[in-house]
Design a protein around this motif. Sequence first.
Motif, PDB file in Angstrom:
ATOM      1  N   PHE A 190       0.840  -1.200   0.000  1.00 22.28           N
ATOM      2  CA  PHE A 190       0.000   0.000   0.000  1.00 22.28           C
ATOM      3  C   PHE A 190       0.877   1.254   0.000  1.00 22.28           C
ATOM      4  CE2 PHE A 190      -2.675  -3.205   2.101  1.00 22.28           C
ATOM      5  CZ  PHE A 190      -3.769  -3.158   1.246  1.00 22.28           C
ATOM      6  N   ALA A 191       0.295   2.352  -0.500  1.00 24.80           N
ATOM      7  CA  ALA A 191       1.040   3.618  -0.550  1.00 24.80           C
ATOM      8  C   ALA A 191       0.917   4.383   0.772  1.00 24.80           C
ATOM      9  CB  ALA A 191       0.502   4.475  -1.695  1.00 24.80           C
ATOM     10  N   CYS A 192       0.050   3.924   1.676  1.00 24.09           N
ATOM     11  CA  CYS A 192      -0.224   4.647   2.934  1.00 24.09           C
ATOM     12  C   CYS A 192       1.025   4.715   3.812  1.00 24.09           C
ATOM     13  CB  CYS A 192      -1.339   3.941   3.689  1.00 24.09           C
ATOM     14  SG  CYS A 192      -2.819   3.708   2.676  1.00 24.09           S
ATOM     15  N   LYS A 193       1.307   5.905   4.338  1.00 24.40           N
ATOM     16  CA  LYS A 193       2.435   6.036   5.260  1.00 24.40           C
ATOM     17  C   LYS A 193       2.206   7.244   6.173  1.00 24.40           C
ATOM     18  CE  LYS A 193       5.539   8.435   1.998  1.00 24.40           C
ATOM     19  NZ  LYS A 193       4.609   8.800   0.984  1.00 24.40           N
ATOM     20  N   LYS A 194       3.023   7.323   7.201  1.00 20.22           N
ATOM     21  CA  LYS A 194       2.893   8.410   8.186  1.00 20.22           C
ATOM     22  C   LYS A 194       3.011   9.768   7.487  1.00 20.22           C
ATOM     23  CE  LYS A 194       4.330   9.583  12.799  1.00 20.22           C
ATOM     24  NZ  LYS A 194       5.299   9.469  13.848  1.00 20.22           N
ATOM     25  N   GLY A 195       2.145  10.698   7.860  1.00 23.75           N
ATOM     26  CA  GLY A 195       2.204  12.036   7.276  1.00 23.75           C
ATOM     27  C   GLY A 195       1.354  12.173   6.021  1.00 23.75           C
ATOM     28  N   CYS A 196       0.850  11.055   5.540  1.00 21.67           N
ATOM     29  CA  CYS A 196      -0.034  11.076   4.368  1.00 21.67           C
ATOM     30  C   CYS A 196      -1.460  11.104   4.927  1.00 21.67           C
ATOM     31  CB  CYS A 196       0.213   9.827   3.533  1.00 21.67           C
ATOM     32  SG  CYS A 196      -0.667   9.841   1.973  1.00 21.67           S
ATOM     33  N   ALA A 197      -2.143  12.198   4.773  1.00 20.81           N
ATOM     34  CA  ALA A 197      -3.419  12.328   5.495  1.00 20.81           C
ATOM     35  C   ALA A 197      -4.528  12.914   4.625  1.00 20.81           C
ATOM     36  CB  ALA A 197      -3.205  13.194   6.736  1.00 20.81           C
ATOM     37  N   HIS A 198      -4.400  12.733   3.339  1.00 25.71           N
ATOM     38  CA  HIS A 198      -5.406  13.223   2.407  1.00 25.71           C
ATOM     39  C   HIS A 198      -6.784  12.616   2.736  1.00 25.71           C
ATOM     40  CE1 HIS A 198      -5.588  15.625  -1.184  1.00 25.71           C
ATOM     41  NE2 HIS A 198      -6.378  14.755  -1.763  1.00 25.71           N
ATOM     42  N   CYS A 199      -6.736  11.375   3.257  1.00 32.99           N
ATOM     43  CA  CYS A 199      -7.982  10.637   3.530  1.00 32.99           C
ATOM     44  C   CYS A 199      -8.627  11.030   4.864  1.00 32.99           C
ATOM     45  CB  CYS A 199      -7.692   9.143   3.528  1.00 32.99           C
ATOM     46  SG  CYS A 199      -6.362   8.695   4.660  1.00 32.99           S
ATOM     47  N   CYS A 200      -7.949  11.844   5.671  1.00 30.54           N
ATOM     48  CA  CYS A 200      -8.476  12.180   7.003  1.00 30.54           C
ATOM     49  C   CYS A 200      -9.484  13.316   6.914  1.00 30.54           C
ATOM     50  CB  CYS A 200      -7.333  12.531   7.944  1.00 30.54           C
ATOM     51  SG  CYS A 200      -6.357  11.091   8.388  1.00 30.54           S
ATOM     52  N   SER A 244      -9.180   1.163   7.432  1.00 28.44           N
ATOM     53  CA  SER A 244      -9.485   0.404   6.222  1.00 28.44           C
ATOM     54  C   SER A 244      -9.291   1.207   4.945  1.00 28.44           C
ATOM     55  CB  SER A 244     -10.921  -0.119   6.296  1.00 28.44           C
ATOM     56  OG  SER A 244     -11.814   0.959   6.390  1.00 28.44           O
ATOM     57  N   LEU A 245      -8.904   2.471   5.053  1.00 29.32           N
ATOM     58  CA  LEU A 245      -8.594   3.230   3.831  1.00 29.32           C
ATOM     59  C   LEU A 245      -7.163   2.908   3.426  1.00 29.32           C
ATOM     60  CD1 LEU A 245     -10.264   6.730   3.896  1.00 29.32           C
ATOM     61  CD2 LEU A 245     -10.103   5.181   1.956  1.00 29.32           C
ATOM     62  N   MET A 246      -7.009   1.857   2.661  1.00 25.34           N
ATOM     63  CA  MET A 246      -5.689   1.357   2.274  1.00 25.34           C
ATOM     64  C   MET A 246      -5.586   1.469   0.758  1.00 25.34           C
ATOM     65  SD  MET A 246      -4.437   0.240   5.189  1.00 25.34           S
ATOM     66  CE  MET A 246      -3.306  -1.117   5.086  1.00 25.34           C
ATOM     67  N   SER A 247      -4.840   2.462   0.309  1.00 23.96           N
ATOM     68  CA  SER A 247      -4.778   2.730  -1.130  1.00 23.96           C
ATOM     69  C   SER A 247      -3.487   2.210  -1.757  1.00 23.96           C
ATOM     70  CB  SER A 247      -4.892   4.240  -1.361  1.00 23.96           C
ATOM     71  OG  SER A 247      -4.788   4.527  -2.729  1.00 23.96           O
ATOM     72  N   ARG A 248      -3.624   1.667  -2.959  1.00 28.38           N
ATOM     73  CA  ARG A 248      -2.441   1.161  -3.665  1.00 28.38           C
ATOM     74  C   ARG A 248      -1.633   2.299  -4.287  1.00 28.38           C
ATOM     75  NH1 ARG A 248      -5.386  -3.580  -7.084  1.00 28.38           N
ATOM     76  NH2 ARG A 248      -6.717  -1.818  -7.592  1.00 28.38           N
ATOM     77  N   GLN A 249      -2.271   3.464  -4.453  1.00 31.37           N
ATOM     78  CA  GLN A 249      -1.550   4.626  -4.982  1.00 31.37           C
ATOM     79  C   GLN A 249      -1.737   5.787  -4.011  1.00 31.37           C
ATOM     80  OE1 GLN A 249      -2.014   5.644  -9.223  1.00 31.37           O
ATOM     81  NE2 GLN A 249      -3.745   4.242  -9.164  1.00 31.37           N
ATOM     82  N   ASN A 250      -0.787   6.704  -4.007  1.00 30.95           N
ATOM     83  CA  ASN A 250      -0.932   7.888  -3.162  1.00 30.95           C
ATOM     84  C   ASN A 250      -2.158   8.687  -3.635  1.00 30.95           C
ATOM     85  OD1 ASN A 250      -0.530  10.841  -2.612  1.00 30.95           O
ATOM     86  ND2 ASN A 250       1.122   9.961  -1.382  1.00 30.95           N
ATOM     87  N   CYS A 251      -3.105   8.909  -2.737  1.00 27.28           N
ATOM     88  CA  CYS A 251      -4.372   9.547  -3.114  1.00 27.28           C
ATOM     89  C   CYS A 251      -4.166  10.969  -3.627  1.00 27.28           C
ATOM     90  CB  CYS A 251      -5.319   9.588  -1.916  1.00 27.28           C
ATOM     91  SG  CYS A 251      -5.687   7.980  -1.255  1.00 27.28           S
ATOM     92  N   ALA A 252      -3.193  11.681  -3.043  1.00 27.79           N
ATOM     93  CA  ALA A 252      -2.960  13.065  -3.459  1.00 27.79           C
ATOM     94  C   ALA A 252      -2.520  13.102  -4.924  1.00 27.79           C
ATOM     95  CB  ALA A 252      -1.912  13.711  -2.566  1.00 27.79           C
TER      96      ALA A 252
HETATM   97  S1  SF4 Z   1      -5.561   6.226   1.932  1.00 29.57           S
HETATM   98 FE1  SF4 Z   1      -4.474   7.659   0.550  1.00 29.57          FE
HETATM   99  S2  SF4 Z   1      -4.276   9.596   1.696  1.00 29.57           S
HETATM  100 FE2  SF4 Z   1      -4.779   7.976   3.173  1.00 29.57          FE
HETATM  101  S3  SF4 Z   1      -2.791   7.290   3.962  1.00 29.57           S
HETATM  102 FE3  SF4 Z   1      -3.348   5.935   2.222  1.00 29.57          FE
HETATM  103  S4  SF4 Z   1      -2.383   6.849   0.408  1.00 29.57           S
HETATM  104 FE4  SF4 Z   1      -2.403   8.418   2.021  1.00 29.57          FE
END
Ligand code: SF4
Length: 217
Positions: free
Chosen positions: A22-32, A122-130
């Motif tokens: 997954f692309a999710c990592k600390k400091g990535c908070a587009h989904c929050c 559960s918001l686990m994205s394969r690509q960076n959402c931003a």
């Molecule tokens: S769901 Fe998207 S915005 Fe949220 S942590 Fe994962 S990649 Fe980043």
Amino acid sequence: MTIHRIKQVYDLYDEVMSGLDFACKKGCAHCCTCNVVLTGLEAHFLLKHLGPAERKPVLQRIEDQFPPQRYIPKLTTNDFAKACMAGGAIEEEENDPTWGRCPLLENNACTVYEYRPFGCRSLMSRQNCAKAGYADISPLTLTMNNLFMQFIEHMDQEGISGNLSDLLPALSAQGIETALKEGRLISNHPIPALMVPPEHQAPVQEIIARLEQIRTA
Ligand code: SF4
Ligand code: SF4
């Protein structure tokens, strides 16, 4: 239903997802966003583990940054499953990420990370959402997410669900009845049937058995 089972469900989800990329990592908070929804059981788990001293600033953040426009669910996951089984039209619910950030986000980090609800986990994205402009969630992950959400609601079937900004203050101030009457919170229900498409039946069988074990332990 004891609160510690929620932690077991969260741990199982982490275990199931740990081998995937997954692309999710600390400091990535587009989904929050301010649209996060949770069950009462999860809200109790969060508040209990924060303890009285940490609880106060969390509730204060919600009061100070209360999102006037936010997702207020009309159906729980198990309501949705029941409606699908009935085969009628299901009204689309308004849910827009541009309504605002989650009040519990500070400097792009979650202030309750360890105890965050399943909706956040559960918001686990394969690509960076931003970069992608959307959360890229695989069909199997979506099925897993539905499965876990159905079990979490089932374990709290006498309870309630709602937006984090409605549910946490209502629980703390004994305001559940008022929030239910105002339609800001909704009642939970047992699982009518699991929402697992035929192509995902085999990969999820072991997970269903382990969720059952947690539920009935
Ligand atoms: S769901 Fe998207 S915005 Fe949220 S942590 Fe994962 S990649 Fe980043
Ligand atoms: S509770 Fe935490 S993880 Fe969930 S949306 Fe808010 S800041 Fe993000």
